[in-house]
Design a protein around this motif. Structure first.
Motif, PDB file in Angstrom:
ATOM      1  N   GLU A   4       0.831  -1.416  -0.055  1.00  0.00           N
ATOM      2  CA  GLU A   4       0.048  -0.014   0.008  1.00  0.00           C
ATOM      3  C   GLU A   4       0.960   1.280   0.031  1.00  0.00           C
ATOM      4  OE1 GLU A   4      -3.851   1.905   2.595  1.00  0.00           O
ATOM      5  OE2 GLU A   4      -2.866   0.110   3.124  1.00  0.00           O
TER       6      GLU A   4
ATOM      7  N   TYR B 260      -1.575   3.055 -13.568  1.00  0.00           N
ATOM      8  CA  TYR B 260      -1.916   1.525 -13.061  1.00  0.00           C
ATOM      9  C   TYR B 260      -1.189   0.702 -14.146  1.00  0.00           C
ATOM     10  CZ  TYR B 260      -4.872  -2.236 -12.338  1.00  0.00           C
ATOM     11  OH  TYR B 260      -5.270  -3.586 -11.996  1.00  0.00           O
TER      12      TYR B 260
ATOM     13  N   ILE C  99      -4.396  -5.171  -6.922  1.00  0.00           N
ATOM     14  CA  ILE C  99      -5.138  -4.358  -6.866  1.00  0.00           C
ATOM     15  C   ILE C  99      -5.952  -4.049  -8.381  1.00  0.00           C
ATOM     16  CG2 ILE C  99      -3.714  -2.031  -7.267  1.00  0.00           C
ATOM     17  CD1 ILE C  99      -5.428  -0.618  -5.236  1.00  0.00           C
ATOM     18  N   SER C 100      -7.082  -4.072  -7.968  1.00  0.00           N
ATOM     19  CA  SER C 100      -7.927  -3.889  -9.237  1.00  0.00           C
ATOM     20  C   SER C 100      -7.885  -2.309  -9.609  1.00  0.00           C
ATOM     21  CB  SER C 100      -9.529  -4.135  -9.214  1.00  0.00           C
ATOM     22  OG  SER C 100     -10.204  -3.378  -8.224  1.00  0.00           O
TER      23      SER C 100
ATOM     24  N   THR D 155     -10.303  -0.455 -10.512  1.00  0.00           N
ATOM     25  CA  THR D 155     -11.559   0.192  -9.865  1.00  0.00           C
ATOM     26  C   THR D 155     -10.963   0.790  -8.604  1.00  0.00           C
ATOM     27  OG1 THR D 155     -13.121  -0.800 -10.664  1.00  0.00           O
ATOM     28  CG2 THR D 155     -13.918   0.248  -8.809  1.00  0.00           C
ATOM     29  N   ASP D 156     -10.495   0.013  -7.693  1.00  0.00           N
ATOM     30  CA  ASP D 156      -9.878   0.445  -6.321  1.00  0.00           C
ATOM     31  C   ASP D 156      -8.601   1.291  -6.415  1.00  0.00           C
ATOM     32  OD1 ASP D 156     -11.544  -1.172  -5.079  1.00  0.00           O
ATOM     33  OD2 ASP D 156     -10.263  -2.764  -4.766  1.00  0.00           O
ATOM     34  N   PHE D 157      -7.709   1.027  -7.582  1.00  0.00           N
ATOM     35  CA  PHE D 157      -6.835   1.985  -7.867  1.00  0.00           C
ATOM     36  C   PHE D 157      -7.015   3.036  -8.086  1.00  0.00           C
ATOM     37  CE2 PHE D 157      -3.458   3.609 -10.588  1.00  0.00           C
ATOM     38  CZ  PHE D 157      -2.247   3.691  -9.808  1.00  0.00           C
TER      39      PHE D 157
ATOM     40  N   ALA E 151     -10.011   4.717  -7.501  1.00  0.00           N
ATOM     41  CA  ALA E 151     -10.422   5.474  -6.287  1.00  0.00           C
ATOM     42  C   ALA E 151      -9.231   5.966  -5.516  1.00  0.00           C
ATOM     43  CB  ALA E 151     -11.289   4.650  -5.503  1.00  0.00           C
ATOM     44  N   LEU E 152      -8.094   5.342  -5.299  1.00  0.00           N
ATOM     45  CA  LEU E 152      -7.087   5.751  -4.442  1.00  0.00           C
ATOM     46  C   LEU E 152      -6.291   6.916  -5.110  1.00  0.00           C
ATOM     47  CD1 LEU E 152      -5.386   5.135  -1.842  1.00  0.00           C
ATOM     48  CD2 LEU E 152      -4.017   3.577  -3.119  1.00  0.00           C
TER      49      LEU E 152
END
Length: 283
Positions: A6, A27, A39-40, A42-44, A46-47
């Motif tokens: 992370e 990404y 990490i997907s 979508t999650d990436f 958002a981060l």
């Protein structure tokens, strides 16, 4: 996702935001290092968006990134790897990181060169291997080093600049040998020719076989394939033209789109001085 990963991802995102990368390209860099399973997207994304909101101001982004790089050697290595994956030259990568953390706070050049070369060779392990001692070539008497540099052609002198900071200084102090620089913009690749050597910047699916009628001497050819090949090509062009000692017999630009000439014109404006050129060709 572990705490360590992370931290690496957040550092990579912050570094990419500072370089104006899109979440998609950022990404891709993450996936090349860790794979898409970490990490997907979508999650990436958002981060990435959250980090962008917290660092929307460039000075804030630079300050936060500098704090991370100055406090974590692993973060510094991650940014070096990021630049290697993106196809940046060692000089551009070093200068950009130096721009962030400031002079005097950077790890020794030998450390930077060690990790950049290690990652470039395909070894992406972050193990704490000690950086080697300064290159033996740099230990030669100054006059001998200068003589060697003076007898190199322009392309080899620029190669020597990547060996150590001391050699870079010696090369920059020299009067540039007169040669030619040709910059060509195509839809799927850009090329920079210094005397007889070509540096090709192409898309990831670029095939040199299509252009063998132009690039016949493959031994004097270096190819970098990346999605942001245009950006890297213009950065390389700017670096070469910024050398105050540069003197050229021929400076040639060839482009298929007006916007490429506009970018070239902007680079020349940013240099802010006249170039010593005997002949200029626009095609």
């Amino acid at each position: 996702m572990t705490e360590n990963f992370e931290f690496f991802i957040k550092t990579c995102i912050l570094y990419d935001i500072y370089h104006w990368k899109s979440p998609e390209n950022s990404y891709k860099t993450i996936c090349k290092k860790y794979g898409p399973e970490l990490i997907s997207f979508t999650d990436f994304k958002a981060l990435f968006s959250k980090t962008l909101i917290d660092n929307c101001n460039e000075s804030t982004c630079k300050k936060n990134l500098a704090e991370i790089l100055n406090s974590s050697y692993s973060a510094l290595k991650l940014c070096i790897l990021n630049d290697v994956i993106c196809g940046k030259s060692i000089d551009i990568a070093h200068d950009k990181i130096l721009e962030i953390i400031g002079k005097g706070k950077m790890a020794p050049w030998t450390h930077f060169h060690y990790w950049f070369q290690r990652f470039s060779d395909g070894n992406w392990d972050f193990g704490e291997s000690p950086a080697p001692a300064s290159p033996e070539f740099a230990d030669l008497p100054i006059q001998i080093v200068k003589t060697i540099i003076e007898n190199c052609d322009y392309s080899n002198q620029w190669t020597l600049r990547t060996v150590s900071r001391d050699l870079k200084i010696h090369v920059d102090l020299l009067k540039s040998p007169i040669g030619e620089l040709k910059f060509r913009c195509n839809f799927d690749h850009f090329s920079l020719k210094i005397d007889k050597k070509y540096r090709i910047f192409g898309r990831e699916n670029f095939k040199i076989q299509k252009y063998l009628y132009i690039y016949k001497d493959l031994e004097n050819l270096e190819i970098s394939k990346t999605e942001n090949f245009e950006e890297l090509a213009f950065l390389e062009l700017q670096e070469k033209l910024s050398n105050p000692k540069l003197k050229l017999e021929v400076l040639e630009f060839k482009a298929e789109q007006c916007q490429d000439f506009e970018k070239i014109d902007k680079i020349l404006e940013q240099i802010g001085r006249k170039l010593w050129v005997k002949s200029v060709k626009l095609r």
